[in-house]
Design a protein around this motif. Structure first.
Motif, PDB file in Angstrom:
ATOM      1  N   VAL A   1      -4.324  -2.281   2.784  1.00 25.66           N
ATOM      2  CA  VAL A   1      -5.830  -1.950   2.259  1.00 25.66           C
ATOM      3  C   VAL A   1      -6.615  -1.241   3.400  1.00 25.66           C
ATOM      4  CG1 VAL A   1      -6.842  -4.145   2.716  1.00 25.66           C
ATOM      5  CG2 VAL A   1      -7.373  -2.400   0.855  1.00 25.66           C
ATOM      6  N   ASN A   2      -6.179  -1.823   4.823  1.00 22.44           N
ATOM      7  CA  ASN A   2      -6.902  -1.042   5.779  1.00 22.44           C
ATOM      8  C   ASN A   2      -7.199   0.369   5.876  1.00 22.44           C
ATOM      9  OD1 ASN A   2      -5.152  -3.566   6.448  1.00 22.44           O
ATOM     10  ND2 ASN A   2      -6.543  -3.625   8.157  1.00 22.44           N
TER      11      ASN A   2
ATOM     12  N   TRP B   1      -9.635   1.074   3.136  1.00 19.65           N
ATOM     13  CA  TRP B   1     -11.159   0.697   3.726  1.00 19.65           C
ATOM     14  C   TRP B   1     -11.516   1.861   4.863  1.00 19.65           C
ATOM     15  CZ3 TRP B   1     -11.668  -0.549   8.934  1.00 19.65           C
ATOM     16  CH2 TRP B   1     -12.596  -1.240   9.478  1.00 19.65           C
TER      17      TRP B   1
ATOM     18  N   ARG C   1      -2.518  -6.780   2.901  1.00 22.55           N
ATOM     19  CA  ARG C   1      -3.674  -7.029   2.074  1.00 22.55           C
ATOM     20  C   ARG C   1      -3.759  -8.295   1.568  1.00 22.55           C
ATOM     21  NH1 ARG C   1      -5.531  -2.927  -2.560  1.00 22.55           N
ATOM     22  NH2 ARG C   1      -4.011  -1.327  -1.419  1.00 22.55           N
TER      23      ARG C   1
ATOM     24  N   THR D   1      -8.534  -6.391   6.429  1.00 23.21           N
ATOM     25  CA  THR D   1      -7.280  -6.527   5.530  1.00 23.21           C
ATOM     26  C   THR D   1      -7.607  -7.274   4.216  1.00 23.21           C
ATOM     27  OG1 THR D   1      -6.074  -6.573   7.607  1.00 23.21           O
ATOM     28  CG2 THR D   1      -5.006  -7.617   5.522  1.00 23.21           C
TER      29      THR D   1
ATOM     30  N   ASP E   1      -9.238  -7.459   0.758  1.00 24.99           N
ATOM     31  CA  ASP E   1      -9.615  -6.556  -0.267  1.00 24.99           C
ATOM     32  C   ASP E   1     -10.364  -7.506  -1.257  1.00 24.99           C
ATOM     33  OD1 ASP E   1      -9.845  -4.965  -2.532  1.00 24.99           O
ATOM     34  OD2 ASP E   1      -7.620  -4.265  -2.724  1.00 24.99           O
ATOM     35  N   TRP E   2     -11.736  -7.353  -1.077  1.00 19.56           N
ATOM     36  CA  TRP E   2     -12.479  -8.102  -1.971  1.00 19.56           C
ATOM     37  C   TRP E   2     -12.521  -7.966  -3.496  1.00 19.56           C
ATOM     38  CZ3 TRP E   2     -14.179 -12.433   0.475  1.00 19.56           C
ATOM     39  CH2 TRP E   2     -14.188 -12.569   1.634  1.00 19.56           C
ATOM     40  N   ASN E   3     -12.228  -6.535  -3.836  1.00 19.76           N
ATOM     41  CA  ASN E   3     -12.193  -6.206  -5.034  1.00 19.76           C
ATOM     42  C   ASN E   3     -11.098  -6.723  -6.141  1.00 19.76           C
ATOM     43  OD1 ASN E   3     -14.360  -4.269  -4.444  1.00 19.76           O
ATOM     44  ND2 ASN E   3     -12.747  -2.863  -3.463  1.00 19.76           N
TER      45      ASN E   3
ATOM     46  N   ILE F   1      -2.144  -5.707  -6.361  1.00 20.77           N
ATOM     47  CA  ILE F   1      -1.604  -5.394  -4.968  1.00 20.77           C
ATOM     48  C   ILE F   1      -0.475  -4.331  -5.197  1.00 20.77           C
ATOM     49  CG2 ILE F   1      -0.842  -5.797  -2.665  1.00 20.77           C
ATOM     50  CD1 ILE F   1      -2.377  -8.378  -2.665  1.00 20.77           C
TER      51      ILE F   1
END
Ligand code: MRU
Length: 354
Positions: free
Chosen positions: A93-94, A97, A238, A273, A275-277, A284
């Motif tokens: 996810v970085n 991001w 992630r 790293t 993923d708050w969403n 994922i």
């Protein structure tokens, strides 16, 4: 001792080509956004935080020659570049991001001229890298507190300096414990099919003077059963808001074996790293890579030339998943730059004041 994985040098990106290690240490330059896309795709630069930094610098490379003379046109070009870079790899996810952060900083600075915006984006990418350096050291410091003198630690894949700007996440814990004078020994899983553990983790630990033993992936359960391992520490690509963890394929099996043998299983990660969403692992995306990575192995021939050989019957089917999910219930704790927390929604939210 900690060589930068990625640098911005006079308008060019310089990378350590990780596909050549440990046989050759070579730094390469990327001058075009397509070259950095290719470098991410082919794992010349790899590891979640390093991919994010590479994508941020790649955005600067792409936008540097923009001839836009107003913000609206500039933003269209910027979004095209970040959309393109976001197709390089799906799981870490970085990457997303960092790309979102680059677009946001442009949107927040619409009053700047186009040349000023370009400079502002370069500054942002350098900040992303310098924050990563600080987060790695902080993860190392917190994680080292969990390590006891004499520990044998198992790790999977490579979550070292090479996977970040220079110091790592899981390996930062080991570097930091070693720097504090703790005696440690590391078992490194080879990490089929691309051997990040065998090629990169052993190389990094040996350079740092840390005692390391290479094992093949399937040995990890047995060494835990025989009581050789006091802790497992891995990185992550992630983490969902509930602590479910995507990391290199094979991590899940290590977590199961750790649980069965009462060995603490830690995941070390920077906040970039998380993923708050996404609430849990279900959203994922798991990367599936070319099956040639599985069916062929590379080595050096007698003349020191790289040689690829096929190791399975032609036409046999194969499946090359690059990552797996370790459910949060198997994670003893998460080690972050803000401290250590439980792998739960509450644990993460409390630590990050969400
Ligand atoms: O396919 P890779 O080599 O990019 O996978 C890397 C990993 O799975 C690492 O463990 C993860 O990115 C953590 S890096 C600090």
């Amino acid at each position: 001792m900690f060589t930068p994985t990625i640098e911005w040098i006079n308008g060019r990106i310089r990378l350590i080509d990780q596909t050549l290690l440990p046989n050759e240490f070579k730094q390469i330059y990327c001058d075009e956004v397509s070259e950095i896309w290719q470098a991410i795709k082919t794992l010349k630069v790899r590891g979640a935080p390093a991919i994010g930094i590479a994508a941020a610098f790649g955005t600067v490379l792409g936008i540097w020659h923009s001839t836009a003379d107003n913000y609206a046109d500039f933003e269209i070009e910027l979004k095209n570049i970040t959309d393109y870079l976001s197709t390089s790899r799906p799981t870490a996810v970085n990457l997303f991001w960092a790309l979102k952060r680059m677009v946001k900083v442009a949107q927040e600075n619409q009053s700047l001229t186009v040349p000023e915006l370009k400079e502002r984006l370069l500054t942002e990418s350098l900040e992303i890298m310098s924050e990563d350096q600080q987060m790695s050291r902080s993860i190392g410091k917190y994680g080292a507190g969990l390590i006891e003198n004499g520990d044998n630690i198992l790790t999977h894949c490579n979550a070292g300096g090479l996977a970040t700007s220079d110091y790592g996440t899981a390996l930062a814990v080991m570097f930091s414990a070693h720097e504090m004078g703790k005696q440690i020994h590391v078992y490194a899983d080879e990490t089929r099919p691309l051997l990040q553990g065998a090629r990169l983790t052993t190389w990094e630990l040996m350079r740092a003077g840390i005692d390391v033993t290479l094992i093949c992936d399937s040995v990890a359960g047995q060494v835990m059963k025989e009581g050789y391992i006091q802790r497992v520490v891995v990185g992550a690509d992630r983490i969902a808001a509930n602590g479910d963890t995507a990391n290199k394929i094979g991590t899940y099996l290590k977590a199961l074996a750790a649980k069965d043998n009462n060995v603490p299983f830690y995941v070390a990660l920077p906040s970039s790293t998380i993923d708050w969403n996404i609430k849990n692992y279900k959203d994922i995306p798991i990367e599936e890579r070319n099956s040639e990575e599985l069916s062929h192995i590379e080595g050096l021939d007698d003349n020191g030339q790289v040689k690829k050989i096929q190791i399975y019957p032609q036409k046999s089917k194969s499946m090359n998943l690059a990552f797996d999910i370790t459910p949060a219930k198997y994670v003893t704790a998460l080690i972050t730059e803000k401290g250590i927390c439980k792998a739960t929604t509450k644990g993460l939210e409390d630590l990050f004041n969400k």
